[in-house]
Write an enzyme that holds these catalytic residues in place. Sequence first.
Site, PDB file in Angstrom:
ATOM      1  N   LYS A 105     -16.198   2.532  19.005  1.00 37.30           N
ATOM      2  CA  LYS A 105     -16.178   3.318  20.290  1.00 37.30           C
ATOM      3  C   LYS A 105     -15.014   3.220  21.268  1.00 37.30           C
ATOM      4  CE  LYS A 105     -19.501   2.442  23.381  1.00 37.30           C
ATOM      5  NZ  LYS A 105     -18.956   2.415  24.963  1.00 37.30           N
ATOM      6  N   HIS A 109     -32.107  -2.735  17.036  1.00 37.56           N
ATOM      7  CA  HIS A 109     -31.542  -1.960  17.513  1.00 37.56           C
ATOM      8  C   HIS A 109     -32.173  -0.649  17.545  1.00 37.56           C
ATOM      9  CE1 HIS A 109     -27.355  -3.651  18.410  1.00 37.56           C
ATOM     10  NE2 HIS A 109     -28.151  -4.434  17.874  1.00 37.56           N
TER      11      HIS A 109
END
EC number: 4.1.1.31
Length: 875
Positions: A542, A137
């Site tokens: 999120k 990532h």
Amino acid sequence: MTDIDVRLREDVHVLGELLGETIRQQHGDAFLQKIEDIRHSAKADRRGPGEQLSSTLADLAEDDLLPVARAFNQFLNLANMAEQYQLIRRRDADQPEPFEARVLPELLARLKQAGHSNDALARQLAKLDIQLVLTAHPTEVARRTLIQKYDAIAGQLAAQDHRDLSPAERQQVRERLRRLIAEAWHTEEIRRTRPTPVDEAKWGFAVIEHSLWHAIPSHLRKVDKALLEATGLRLPLEAAPIRFASWMGGDRDGNPNVTAAVTREVLLLARWMAADLFLRDIDALAAELSMQQANDALRERVGDSAEPYRAVLKQLRDRLRATRAWAHSALASNQPAGAEVLVDNRDLIAPLELCYQSLHDCGMGVIAEGPLLDCLRRAVTFGLFLGRLDVRQDAARHRDALTEITDYLGLGRYADWDEEQRIGFLQAELKNRRPLLPAHFKPQADTAEVLATCREVAAAPAASLGSYVISMAGAASDVLAVQLLLKEAGLTRPMRVVPLFETLADLDNAGPVMQRLLGLPGYRAGLRGPQEVMIGYSDSAKDAGTTAAAWAQYRAQENLVRICAEHQVELLLFHGRGGTVGRGGGPAHAAILSQPPGSVAGRFRTTEQGEMIRFKFGLPGIAEQNLNLYLAAVLEATLLPPPPPQPAWRELMDQLAADGVKAYRSVVRENPDFVEYFRQSTPEQELGRLPLGSRPAKRRAGGIESLRAIPWIFGWTQTRLMLPAWLGWETALSNALARGQGELLAQMREQWPFFRTRIDMLEMVLAKADAQIAEAYDERLVQPHLLPLGAHLRDLLSQSCQVVLGLTGQPVLLAHSPETLEFISLRNTYLDPLHRLQAELLARSRSREAALDSPLEQALLVTVAGIAAGLRNTG
């Protein structure tokens, strides 16, 4: 203050002094004085109203922006390296061993006291299955070139520690440090271009080559020693309690740059690297194993050779060379592997075991237990492929591919069918012996790529691949769809197909989905080994905030444990954690011990992401410490699981989650100004230009939902508001206290590892948050009509801090960890100028179109890297 603290301060002082000398040589005394003035202004602002630093930075000439940013960035990276070295610094004889070194021996003693027999302990330790999955990532900001220089600096700090150095030798070390710091200063911090997926995979291989290759045998020696001392039993040669896997080159979810061709290339590079690393080991062993005496089994293999061990190793070396040569040539062509090419890990391990056993049989055990044992441990742990490569793809890509196929075949549109129709079709086709696709089928590009990936999976050796992970999985048909596509590609062996449950709704639905899947006729019979299920931490946080997400993750795991037990299927949970608290990160040892009872049954799989790979595994000594923590935590969670939470705790956690998600979404989803405020107050848009990783920062379209979890976290981290990690907790905990549930919260924190760990991680992130810094960004970047929203969010941050202090009964955050507080305070002196400078640079950048390679843009990117280094995390 301990002697260790004094030595760390001395190291930081020396490194800072040498950096200052380097800066003076390039930019002169006046510029170095400017850096010192900025540093003193930062200290003064911490004590006063906080305006001196901003005005100093606003007056900087354009030509000074980049070198000022670089100076503070370099210092924070050097401080990081000093801290990392501090963790593995040699202790004096009178100093206690660090917790990481004591954790396993102390745990084994506790387990014996709890009634576990020697045999049971040795058996459980030997069959532990811990898989650390390295992912690329885009959170590793520092360039590999610089990381290698910082590692070399750590080596010189170690050399400096030797007590018996002569003055001349001490001066030599100082000169080497000076040279390395100068090299780092004169090297660009930021890549000019994004890395490719293959570059990322090579970075992962470098972590194995330079650190884990050395850490694993050393770690296993200590595990073996602890087990022997506690039980009188040895760790078997075939045991590999910790292995590695990777997503680098296999994770194509949202990354069009990861193609079937890339996956093939990365698999070949892994084989080349493994062969090369083992050849180095075998060359060294051949030089050592010159003995003549051998047992019958080894003699049978090599005849009457005068140097039987070297003869065996020569055979293995020839095959490793053939393997390396083939992998190299196969990168440029589709050349098939010849008979000499190693494919089966047993062909690597067996000759080494033969030598090991022969040496023991012939009374040369002391030789067998040396580098040969280390090589054997590496062979069992890493094998011919270094680790297993996972493949990950979005469920929608498989649905789209099947829709095109069914449409072409005149069966209707797969996407329009309900779940029962899909399952019926998929099960029938999985049983059908004829191919689904006609030879002349010419699919669209996206479908062709999905099918090509499946063909690469089918063609690769089984031991080179891990799991096929389906992101955004929401139904049993998502798993069957992949199984059918793999069957169509020619896969005849079992492969773990793993649903990843990511959003709050998907986590809540994980139990019913797996209940349906495991209940399907024939599905369980096709399983070879455990049912693997992945829990997503980033997207759920999120989506709903960490209060509700953490509880949903816990409940989902409980349900999966229960359902798999009902179906008599073993469960392997795969934890998709990020590096930050907002993405499920935090200390691994505490996190594992806070999992639901029964969810860690000798098995644990987790992602290790971005810059956390460097901090946890970048140096062999630190890697060893973290391997110790993982192993001890999984063993403890398996044999001493926590009791299930009491009904009253569950009830209160339900309420905390409900209040938390409501408060979080009222800000993030329902406030019409929020998205605009986020984009103005953070460097989120500029982060998209930073050449961090190969994956785009956004999904195809949309607002906050379209943002990937990493830039979402990265943006808030840069401004020190840290909003995703705490928003929702302030309301949830305040409401509980208002209802008179303070005593119950205290009981949960004291007796429930899950809740205690959540509060501890919340406290840590709040200690790193800084409302004053966040306000400085607002003042410089945010339009007047949005300023009240920023003030409201800072009020919520303050409320979070107060409620956590009330819960812990401490005068300040982290009062129980003065060393951590001191680290944060030390870093703030160097972080504050970078934050204020970043706000100034963002304002200047947004007021005009600056080229990406302009000094202003370069300075901005350096501040991003420096803040990430100073906070020890990004996304």
